[in-house]
Design a protein around this motif. Structure first.
Motif, PDB file in Angstrom:
ATOM      1  N   LYS A  21       0.957  -1.195   0.073  1.00  0.00           N
ATOM      2  CA  LYS A  21      -0.281  -0.246  -0.006  1.00  0.00           C
ATOM      3  C   LYS A  21       0.851   1.326  -0.032  1.00  0.00           C
ATOM      4  N   ILE A  22       0.371   1.766  -0.810  1.00  0.00           N
ATOM      5  CA  ILE A  22       1.425   3.378  -0.825  1.00  0.00           C
ATOM      6  C   ILE A  22       0.816   4.274   0.013  1.00  0.00           C
ATOM      7  N   ALA A  23       1.563   5.331   1.077  1.00  0.00           N
ATOM      8  CA  ALA A  23       1.626   5.462   1.891  1.00  0.00           C
ATOM      9  C   ALA A  23       0.491   7.056   1.150  1.00  0.00           C
ATOM     10  N   ALA A  24      -0.814   7.557   1.946  1.00  0.00           N
ATOM     11  CA  ALA A  24      -1.260   9.089   1.731  1.00  0.00           C
ATOM     12  C   ALA A  24       0.044  10.013   1.142  1.00  0.00           C
ATOM     13  N   ALA A  25      -0.230  11.333   0.294  1.00  0.00           N
ATOM     14  CA  ALA A  25       0.573  12.109   0.408  1.00  0.00           C
ATOM     15  C   ALA A  25       0.864  13.100   0.738  1.00  0.00           C
ATOM     16  N   PRO A  26       2.059  13.108   1.810  1.00  0.00           N
ATOM     17  CA  PRO A  26       1.404  15.331   2.414  1.00  0.00           C
ATOM     18  C   PRO A  26       1.099  16.097   1.642  1.00  0.00           C
ATOM     19  N   THR A  27       0.378  16.386   2.969  1.00  0.00           N
ATOM     20  CA  THR A  27      -0.150  17.665   2.128  1.00  0.00           C
ATOM     21  C   THR A  27       1.074  18.808   1.988  1.00  0.00           C
ATOM     22  N   PRO A  28       0.761  19.623   0.820  1.00  0.00           N
ATOM     23  CA  PRO A  28       2.074  20.976   0.127  1.00  0.00           C
ATOM     24  C   PRO A  28       3.324  20.956   1.996  1.00  0.00           C
ATOM     25  N   PHE A  29       2.030  21.779   2.448  1.00  0.00           N
ATOM     26  CA  PHE A  29       2.112  22.082   4.598  1.00  0.00           C
ATOM     27  C   PHE A  29       3.317  20.973   4.430  1.00  0.00           C
TER      28      PHE A  29
END
Length: 104
Positions: A21-29
């Motif tokens: 599973k690919i971890a959720a991409a972090p937000t730009p912040f």
């Protein structure tokens, strides 16, 4: 020679699926904060090396019990980390300038 069927354990299959599973991409912040923290830690490490080298040199000058080779190794470590930091800075500036030259 008998050929036995391959059986897959359900627990092993779940473990494989979890690792794929690919971890959720972090937000730009979050990405910005993570990059800033990494950069601060790297600069703090370089600063620590410089301070440690200065302290060792000062001990040698004052005639305290310190080995010359330890002072030289400390000075070289500080020099290498500073030079590496400067090269990373130069590459980051070059990348920024290259991005600014791009036409849209």
């Amino acid at each position: 020679m008998a050929i036995n069927p391959v059986s897959l354990n359900l627990a092993n299959a779940q473990a494989i699926n979890d690792t794929n599973k690919i971890a959720a991409a972090p937000t730009p912040f979050e990405a910005q904060q993570s990059f800033a923290n990494t950069l601060k830690e790297a600069i703090a490490s370089v600063n620590h090396q410089q301070i440690q080298s200065d302290a060792m040199t000062q001990k040698l000058i004052n005639g305290e019990d310190v080995e010359l080779h330890e002072v030289m190794i400390s000075a070289q470590k500080a020099s290498v980390t500073l030079n590496a930091t400067m090269e990373v800075r130069n590459k980051a500036i070059e990348a920024y300038q290259e991005i600014m030259r791009m036409t849209i």
